[in-house]
Design a protein around this motif. Structure first.
Motif, PDB file in Angstrom:
ATOM      1  N   HIS A 233      57.103  65.122 122.329  1.00 19.81           N
ATOM      2  CA  HIS A 233      56.862  66.241 123.235  1.00 19.81           C
ATOM      3  C   HIS A 233      58.220  66.799 123.624  1.00 19.81           C
TER       4      HIS A 233
ATOM      5  N   GLU B  61      53.112  77.508 123.556  1.00 21.04           N
ATOM      6  CA  GLU B  61      52.897  76.120 123.149  1.00 21.04           C
ATOM      7  C   GLU B  61      52.766  76.100 121.632  1.00 21.04           C
TER       8      GLU B  61
ATOM      9  N   LYS C 252      56.850  73.027 123.950  1.00 23.69           N
ATOM     10  CA  LYS C 252      56.528  74.018 124.986  1.00 23.69           C
ATOM     11  C   LYS C 252      57.750  74.897 125.191  1.00 23.69           C
TER      12      LYS C 252
ATOM     13  N   TYR D 281      54.848  68.389 119.868  1.00 23.56           N
ATOM     14  CA  TYR D 281      54.246  69.374 120.758  1.00 23.56           C
ATOM     15  C   TYR D 281      55.385  70.026 121.514  1.00 23.56           C
TER      16      TYR D 281
END
Length: 157
Positions: free
Chosen positions: A27, A94, A107, A105
């Motif tokens: 992330h 995103e 952002k 992932y």
């Protein structure tokens, strides 16, 4: 303690090998930092590792169980650039990536800086406030696709 740039380059290489072997899920955040006075200017960086000629957005990894993308964005800006930002952050985009053998992932978060004073750490080779049209970057610069993605989302917001 200031970590020297060569240490970031070494860790970057080791991390890439690990990603190819373990294929983890990660992330991360990329941060579009808006100038505190001139909203037509954003902060771009060149990292001291990876493609060092590439202008990009600051950012880094985070654990979703420990912090939100917005909190991670503020932390990364403080750690990498010594810059404080307003407490409100806006999630612009995103994305799911499969870069370097890992599933990520990513952002893209927008923050407004409180001050334009910078104190980059060893992870940052250069930081510069630039116009959103990127016209004042020197020469014919290489610019990350994350910069273009963030600027398009910012224009819509």
């Amino acid at each position: 303690m200031r970590i020297p740039p060569f240490a970031f380059r070494l860790l970057y290489r080791l991390r890439r090998v690990y990603w190819r072997i373990a294929k983890p899920t990660t992330h991360g955040v990329k941060v579009l930092i808006i100038h505190p006075v001139d909203t037509g200017r954003v902060l771009l960086v060149r990292h001291s590792y990876g493609n060092q000629s590439l202008w990009s957005l600051p950012g880094g990894g985070y654990e979703p169980t420990r912090e939100t993308p917005e909190q991670a964005a503020r932390r990364e800006c403080t750690e990498e650039l010594g810059i404080e930002s307003e407490s409100c952050a806006l999630l612009l985009e995103e994305h799911l990536t499969s870069f370097e053998g890992k599933q990520g992932y990513q952002k893209v978060v927008r923050l407004h800086a409180i001050s334009d004073d910078l104190a980059p750490n060893g992870e940052i080779a250069e930081a510069r406030w630039v116009a959103v049209d990127l016209a004042d970057l020197p020469g014919t610069p290489a610019v990350s696709t994350w910069v273009h993605t963030a600027l398009k989302a910012y224009a819509k917001s």
